[in-house]
Design a protein around this motif. Structure first.
Motif, short mmCIF file in Angstrom:
data_model
loop_
_atom_site.label_atom_id
_atom_site.label_comp_id
_atom_site.label_asym_id
_atom_site.label_seq_id
_atom_site.Cartn_x
_atom_site.Cartn_y
_atom_site.Cartn_z
N GLU A 432 0.82 -1.21 0.00
CA GLU A 432 0.00 0.00 0.00
C GLU A 432 0.85 1.26 0.00
O GLU A 432 0.46 2.29 -0.54
CB GLU A 432 -0.93 0.01 1.22
CG GLU A 432 -1.91 -1.15 1.26
CD GLU A 432 -2.89 -1.13 0.11
OE1 GLU A 432 -3.34 -2.20 -0.30
OE2 GLU A 432 -3.19 -0.02 -0.41
N ASN A 435 2.62 3.26 -3.44
CA ASN A 435 1.89 4.16 -4.33
C ASN A 435 2.13 5.62 -3.99
O ASN A 435 1.92 6.50 -4.81
CB ASN A 435 0.39 3.85 -4.26
CG ASN A 435 0.07 2.47 -4.78
OD1 ASN A 435 0.44 2.13 -5.89
ND2 ASN A 435 -0.61 1.67 -3.98
N SER A 507 -8.00 5.02 -0.52
CA SER A 507 -7.25 4.72 -1.73
C SER A 507 -5.95 5.46 -1.71
O SER A 507 -5.83 6.52 -1.13
CB SER A 507 -8.05 5.12 -2.98
OG SER A 507 -7.25 5.10 -4.11
N PRO A 508 -4.89 4.90 -2.32
CA PRO A 508 -3.62 5.60 -2.35
C PRO A 508 -3.63 6.84 -3.21
O PRO A 508 -2.75 7.65 -3.13
CB PRO A 508 -2.66 4.55 -2.94
CG PRO A 508 -3.53 3.62 -3.71
CD PRO A 508 -4.84 3.59 -2.97
#
Length: 900
Positions: A432, A435, A507-508
């Motif tokens: 994760e 990114n 979300s990244p």
């Protein structure tokens, strides 16, 4: 005695610093603040000198002992008085003049000053034994700290000499630190350490004299010392030169912690070189040009160390250490080659050329690893972890004693396997985080690329290919893995703290929770039966709070249907309170709550935006209590967002409802509290598709022109009931002359349609949200012709053969692949075209828009390349390391292209 003096001085300096912190920083208090700092500077001048006495003083020297006793007596009087001022200031604030509370003993200070002048300190601080580097560093650190503070406060009439003195002392200190990295002992540096100690003692003495004096010192002690800083005695110069040579030929590797010394030593070399280049009239022009090259090289190295501080592996550190030795040898060779007239005509050319070679090599390595415009990896970037897991299992099977793989017996497969296991573990920890971090992403790419290289080498050996040693080999791969592993260890150690403070979002990507898909000017066409079904679920049935999910593939019109229902007169009259909230893939809970509150309250208070999330959630709940409400949560991607909002939706037992739109049916399942299940949105019928296209092209007209009617069947078939496709097609036709529509439609395919922003944005979001192990399975549809109907059984076999699926403890690879297929269907990315009589999927396909996306994305990620038609196959050149080549062409065209 010197030790007890140092303890008292440290206590005084601590109290003065605390008083400085308590003193108000206002113009009215500026004079008092200056007085505090002056006292701090004054007492700070004692510390370096007392350190010299403690480390190198002779206990039998009566005069030196008497001087230290006098200092102790004076400090013992002042210390308690300053501490009392501090204690009073802690209780009442800083309200007094410090000078009024310190014993006024000017006569004592003047006496100390005179004794210091009369005492030849350097002769009275001989080395009882060999000067130790650690002792010398302690004194240098103390002296530098005091000088930096004096220069920072700007209380000197002529500050530049003292700044230069601090700079030159730093040069000596950093040189000694650098050459001792490779285990060179104090004995080898004897003349250099003795020389440096003499400089430090004289600097400490003159610094204390400056502090004690109430009038300018005779002469300029700082300038006098500057002349002695750079070694001038031949023996000392030779010691420096020999130390650099010894360091250069040492086999001891540099460590990660040594990089700090590299940086400071580079800075000192640059400062020294700059002085030579700026004032070195005695240096011949040819030598000056070479020194400029050394200077430029050191500047480049400093930039590399600054921009890539975590990427230096052992090889790069060793190269850097050797390069700095070369630079030092070049510099010190100048002083060794000074001739009688003071000019310099020679330098160590061997070291100079070694320096140029090494800086060129370092630049090449950096350019290769971290190019300015980093080209994408030649290997696939889809489901990298899944590929590495498969490779590790593959290698494990090959190294099994029962494998009998003679072809691999002479190669380090087992050792490489162990290293890849470690690197795989590292990748799992940064899935994760990469990114948001370019450095971690670069490491990720390097690990994946080396894994593909390993697979290529193994497969080449197994099929009998002769490896080209000029490209890659097991030796080069082993070396690369070692470099990557060192970089991984260094990078992860440094980033552990930084990585814990990243902002946590769903979300990244740093996208807002709204507007993640381009807005489409929706026109409500058809879907009357769908709308009626949803309205019935909203206005009838149980009085309990219930959720109504609307599920469908991207672009099918879920939001359009929800809006149609939301604004229906039956719905608006049935619910007293309504709120619309767009969730999207990236969301922030606070923004979602504010969006709902804006709908609940016609004039929301301004203080809402200042409230915390929990207070906002409570405010939403209060606004919905004792009222029949309808909430729409549009574009929900997972259940986490629902879980964060659910508590704000009370069950008032009055028939309240929540509509959820989602691309994924499995998101709706856990939150659906009705037996009916999700409402799966159907595609538009041919008539509805035709009506929508006509309304987009000719709003307000009942009859389309004849040119469009002639193309009706072709257009309807091409759009396949997807409203988004129809809207895009209408946009294309609207910008063309009507007489050219037939030619355009005849040559038009969804390949052109899918390249528009509206469609690609919707599909791109859906793809990004796929788990990594599903991405290759989805992109694999791009390997087949458009509109191809896939046998689910054959598709599952192919996925297994490509190693997209692997067996688990409880499931076979086929069962895992079947789960993957069902997941893609639930996400509305794959359409079931045929069902088995006993249940399950017999055949499936993907919409043309999604097929084109698979082709485009597959090429972009080096996953596959599809070549279609004569033109493409004729001009196609096979890229290096191409993983999958799919040719969709007739045999005649293929033969003509000579691609075979």
């Amino acid at each position: 005695m010197a030790s007890s003096c140092l303890t008292c001085i440290s206590a005084i300096l601590d109290d003065l610093q605390l008083l400085e912190d308590l003193c108000p920083k206002t113009p009215d208090w500026e004079d008092k603040l200056i007085d505090l700092r002056a006292f701090k500077i004054f007492f700070g001048t004692f510390r370096p000198f007392l350190l010299c006495v403690r480390k190198w003083g002779d206990d039998d020297d009566a005069n030196l002992g008497a001087l230290v006793v006098r200092m102790k007596d004076y400090i013992s009087k002042v210390g308690p008085a300053i501490h009392k001022v501090y204690l009073t200031s802690v209780e009442d604030g800083y309200r007094m003049e410090l000078a009024e509370h310190i014993p006024d003993d000017l006569e004592e200070v003047t006496s100390l000053e005179q004794e210091m002048k009369d005492l030849d300190t350097s002769s009275r601080l001989p080395s009882k034994s060999l000067v130790k580097k650690d002792d010398l560093m302690d004194v240098m650190d103390s002296l530098q700290e005091s000088l930096r503070y004096v220069c920072l406060i700007d209380v000197l009439e002529e500050q530049e000499p003292w700044e230069d003195l601090e700079e030159k002392l730093t040069f000596l200190k950093n040189f000694i630190c650098f050459v001792t990295l490779h285990g060179i002992d104090d004995g080898q540096l004897g003349p250099l350490l003795t020389h440096t100690k003499s400089i430090a003692v004289n600097a400490a003495r003159n610094y204390l004299l400056w502090g004690l004096s109430s009038f300018p010192l005779d002469g300029d002690p700082a300038r006098d010392l500057l002349l002695k800083i750079i070694p001038v005695e031949p023996e000392v110069r030779r010691t420096c030169f020999q130390a650099l040579i010894a360091s250069k030929i040492s086999r001891q590797p540099y460590e990660k912690k040594d990089e700090h010394i590299f940086r400071v030593f580079i800075d000192t070399l640059l400062i020294y070189l700059w002085e030579i280049l700026k004032t070195g009239a005695c240096v011949m022009m040819s030598l000056k040009d070479r020194l400029k090259m050394v200077y430029d090289g050191l500047r480049s190295l400093r930039i590399i160390l600054k921009e890539n501080p975590n990427e230096f592996d052992e090889k790069m550190r060793d190269l850097t250490g050797l390069l700095l030795c070369d630079a030092g040898l070049v510099i010190f060779s100048l002083s060794l080659n000074v001739i009688k007239d003071g000019s310099v005509k020679e330098m160590d050319l061997e070291s100079f050329h070694d320096f140029l070679k090494r800086i060129k090599l370092i630049k090449a390595i950096v350019a290769e690893k971290y190019p300015e415009t980093s080209p994408s990896s030649k290997f696939p970037r889809t489901n990298e972890l899944g590929f590495i897991d498969f490779l590790l299992k593959y290698m494990e099977d090959l190294t099994n004693p029962d494998a009998h793989s003679v072809a691999l017996s002479n190669y380090p497969i087992h050792a490489i396997h162990e290293e890849l296991v470690y690197l795989r573990s590292f990748l799992g920890r940064i899935v994760e985080l990469r990114n948001e971090d370019q450095e971690l992403q670069a490491l990720w790419d390097r690990v994946v690329e080396v894994a593909y290289m390993v697979e290529f080498l193994i497969d080449s050996l197994l099929v009998g290919d002769i490896l080209d040693s000029s490209s890659i080999s097991f030796d080069s791969v082993e070396e690369e893995i070692k470099i990557i592993k060192a970089a991984v260890m260094n990078t992860f150690d440094k980033k552990t703290l930084d990585l814990n403070v990243k902002e946590v979002t769903k979300s990244p990507n740093n996208m807002s929770s709204q507007g993640s898909m381009p807005i489409i000017n929706d026109m409500i066409v058809g879907l009357e039966d769908e709308a009626t079904s949803i309205i019935n679920r909203l206005t009838r049935g149980s009085s309990q709070l219930q959720i109504v999910p609307i599920v469908g593939m991207p672009g099918l019109g879920k939001t359009t249907l929800a809006e149609k229902v939301y604004n229906n007169s039956l719905v608006t009259s049935h619910f007293y309170t309504r709120a619309w909230c767009t969730v999207s893939q990236v969301y922030h809970r606070k923004n979602l709550l504010l969006e709902i509150l804006t709908c609940i309250h016609s004039k929301p208070p301004n203080n809402f935006s200042k409230m915390c999330e929990e207070d906002l959630a409570a405010e939403v709940r209060r606004g919905l209590l004792r009222t029949r409400y309808l909430i729409v949560l549009d574009d929900l991607w997972d259940t986490e967002a629902w879980n964060e909002l659910e508590a704000s939706f009370p069950d008032n037992r009055n028939g309240s409802r929540v509509i959820v739109t989602s691309r994924k049916s499995d998101v709706a399942d856990p939150i659906d509290e009705l037996d009916e299940g999700p409402h799966f949105l159907r595609p538009l019928t041919p008539d509805e598709s035709w009506d929508l296209l006509n309304m987009k092209l000719f709003p307000g007209n009942d009859l389309p022109p004849p040119e469009l009617c002639d193309l009706q069947m072709k257009i309807v078939k091409m759009c396949q009931g997807l409203p988004l496709t129809i809207v895009i097609l209408a946009g294309i036709l609207a910008n063309e002359d009507q007489h050219g529509w037939k030619e355009l439609v005849d040559g038009l395919s969804s390949r052109i349609v899918s390249s528009t922003e509206q469609c690609s944005a919707a599909i791109e979001l859906s793809y990004k949200n796929l788990p990594d192990n599903l991405k290759p399975c989805f992109l694999y549809f791009g390997a087949f012709p458009e509109d191809h109907e896939h046998s689910s059984e054959k598709l599952i076999w192919l996925w297994g053969a490509e190693a997209f699926t692997q067996k688990t403890q409880f499931k076979s690879a086929e069962d895992v692949a079947n789960d993957f297929l069902m997941d893609l269907i639930h996400r509305s990315l794959v359409i079931v075209s045929k069902q088995r009589s006993i249940g399950g999927v017999k055949a499936c396909r993907v919409h043309d828009l999604l097929h084109e996306f698979c082709v485009t994305k597959g090429k972009e990620e080096n996953f596959l390349q599809l070549v279609r038609g004569y033109d493409e196959i004729y001009t196609f050149r096979v890229p290096r390391n191409l993983r999958r080549l799919c040719i969709n062409s007739n045999p005649e065209h293929f033969c003509k292209s000579r691609s075979s």
